[in-house]
Design a protein around this motif. Structure first.
Motif, PDB file in Angstrom:
ATOM      1  N   VAL A   1       0.677  -1.353   0.079  1.00  0.00           N
ATOM      2  CA  VAL A   1       0.086   0.121  -0.030  1.00  0.00           C
ATOM      3  C   VAL A   1       0.986   1.193   0.081  1.00  0.00           C
ATOM      4  N   VAL A   2       0.407   2.260  -0.513  1.00  0.00           N
ATOM      5  CA  VAL A   2       1.024   3.374  -0.755  1.00  0.00           C
ATOM      6  C   VAL A   2       0.152   4.691  -0.802  1.00  0.00           C
ATOM      7  N   PHE A   3       0.752   5.893  -0.187  1.00  0.00           N
ATOM      8  CA  PHE A   3      -0.166   6.970  -0.304  1.00  0.00           C
ATOM      9  C   PHE A   3       0.444   8.079  -1.207  1.00  0.00           C
ATOM     10  N   GLY A   4      -0.523   8.613  -2.114  1.00  0.00           N
ATOM     11  CA  GLY A   4      -0.086   9.863  -3.076  1.00  0.00           C
ATOM     12  C   GLY A   4      -1.181  10.206  -3.745  1.00  0.00           C
ATOM     13  N   ASN A   5      -1.154  11.602  -4.334  1.00  0.00           N
ATOM     14  CA  ASN A   5      -2.135  12.136  -4.996  1.00  0.00           C
ATOM     15  C   ASN A   5      -3.465  12.441  -3.962  1.00  0.00           C
ATOM     16  N   SER A   6      -3.474  12.423  -2.645  1.00  0.00           N
ATOM     17  CA  SER A   6      -4.390  12.343  -1.833  1.00  0.00           C
ATOM     18  C   SER A   6      -5.275  11.161  -1.750  1.00  0.00           C
ATOM     19  N   GLN A   7      -4.608  10.020  -1.799  1.00  0.00           N
ATOM     20  CA  GLN A   7      -5.298   8.845  -1.903  1.00  0.00           C
ATOM     21  C   GLN A   7      -4.229   7.628  -1.550  1.00  0.00           C
ATOM     22  N   PHE A   8      -4.767   6.531  -1.058  1.00  0.00           N
ATOM     23  CA  PHE A   8      -4.099   5.226  -0.813  1.00  0.00           C
ATOM     24  C   PHE A   8      -4.398   4.350  -2.049  1.00  0.00           C
ATOM     25  N   ILE A   9      -3.274   3.784  -2.475  1.00  0.00           N
ATOM     26  CA  ILE A   9      -3.669   2.407  -3.603  1.00  0.00           C
ATOM     27  C   ILE A   9      -2.904   1.466  -2.948  1.00  0.00           C
ATOM     28  N   ALA A  10      -3.839   0.148  -3.008  1.00  0.00           N
ATOM     29  CA  ALA A  10      -3.237  -1.248  -2.378  1.00  0.00           C
ATOM     30  C   ALA A  10      -3.452  -1.979  -3.307  1.00  0.00           C
ATOM     31  N   VAL A  11      -2.280  -3.159  -3.486  1.00  0.00           N
ATOM     32  CA  VAL A  11      -2.584  -4.069  -4.496  1.00  0.00           C
ATOM     33  C   VAL A  11      -2.782  -5.563  -3.733  1.00  0.00           C
ATOM     34  N   HIS A  12      -3.047  -6.641  -4.365  1.00  0.00           N
ATOM     35  CA  HIS A  12      -3.412  -7.689  -3.716  1.00  0.00           C
ATOM     36  C   HIS A  12      -2.555  -8.656  -4.676  1.00  0.00           C
TER      37      HIS A  12
END
Length: 245
Positions: A1-12
């Motif tokens: 998971v990472v945070f950037g551009n005012s959002q979290f993105i998580a991968v599975h």
């Protein structure tokens, strides 16, 4: 998971990705590639990057629209870093590097001794990588030409940078101010740290993490309490001055 551009993105690992503005409510990322097990996600220089087990990667500025360039790799990618105006993605026996936002100008570079990159970090004009084989950390000023540093040969599970120090964790902890000359800071790390696995109850009733304050001094252990098994594949720099492994 990472945070950037005012959002979290998580991968599975099942090939799905999700986004969230608050960490509580998540939606599927429709543009993320199916058909591969995601191994990581990163964000830097206004850009997200997803990568996975089949050697493919994707880039996005907003987390919604994704570019999927033709890749020069068919082997698993494991870690990504940004520095000196370019991305480097490490994987099995090689690194991919690119500079434009879509990744279309990528170049595949073999690592010294064709080792598998487990972790790569970039700062200013330097990349530092660790390997699963028994070699010292490697460094590169451009992500294309790599050489071994003057450090301990070790199976390195993770590298990190913070407080002006590079840190590598394997069977030992070693640190470096310039990524080229390394000093051993701790020996005989717990088996779970060495193997990048999970601390098992058989090891200790209190599953814990190794912690050291500035990358240059003593190590100490912090108890997390019983039944708190943790993965130790990463080194995390917290508050800019404390490293956790």
């Amino acid at each position: 998971v990472v945070f950037g551009n005012s959002q979290f993105i998580a991968v599975h690992t099942n090939g799905t990705a999700f986004s969230s503005a608050d960490g509580s409510n998540w939606i599927s990322v429709a543009g993320a590639a199916a058909g591969q097990s995601f191994t990581g996600v990163d964000y830097a220089n206004g850009q997200f990057i997803l990568f996975g087990s089949t050697g493919r990667f994707q880039t996005s500025a907003d987390g919604a629209t994704w570019n999927t360039p033709r890749t020069n790799s068919t082997t698993a990618l494991s870690s990504a870093a940004y520095a000196a105006g370019r991305w480097v993605i490490g994987g099995v026996n090689r690194c991919l590097t690119f500079t434009n936002s879509t990744g279309s100008d990528q170049t595949a570079t073999n690592m010294p001794a064709s080792y598998t990159v487990t972790s790569v970090v970039g700062r200013t004009n330097l990349f530092v990588a660790g390997t699963s084989s028994i070699y010292p950390p490697a460094f590169s000023t451009n992500g294309l030409n790599w050489q071994y540093a003057n450090g301990l040969s070790d199976s390195i599970r993770s590298v990190a940078y913070g407080n002006g120090v590079f840190v590598a964790v394997g069977s030992h902890i070693q640190s470096s101010a310039d990524g080229r000359a390394w000093t051993i800071r701790s020996a005989n790390m717990p088996a779970a740290v060495q193997n990048g696995g999970v601390i098992a109850p058989a090891y200790t009733p209190f599953n814990d993490a190794a912690v050291f304050g500035d990358g240059k001094g003593r190590t100490r252990r912090v108890r997390l309490g019983p039944h708190r098994a943790i993965a130790t594949r990463s080194v995390i720099c917290a508050q800019g001055s404390t490293y956790f492994a």
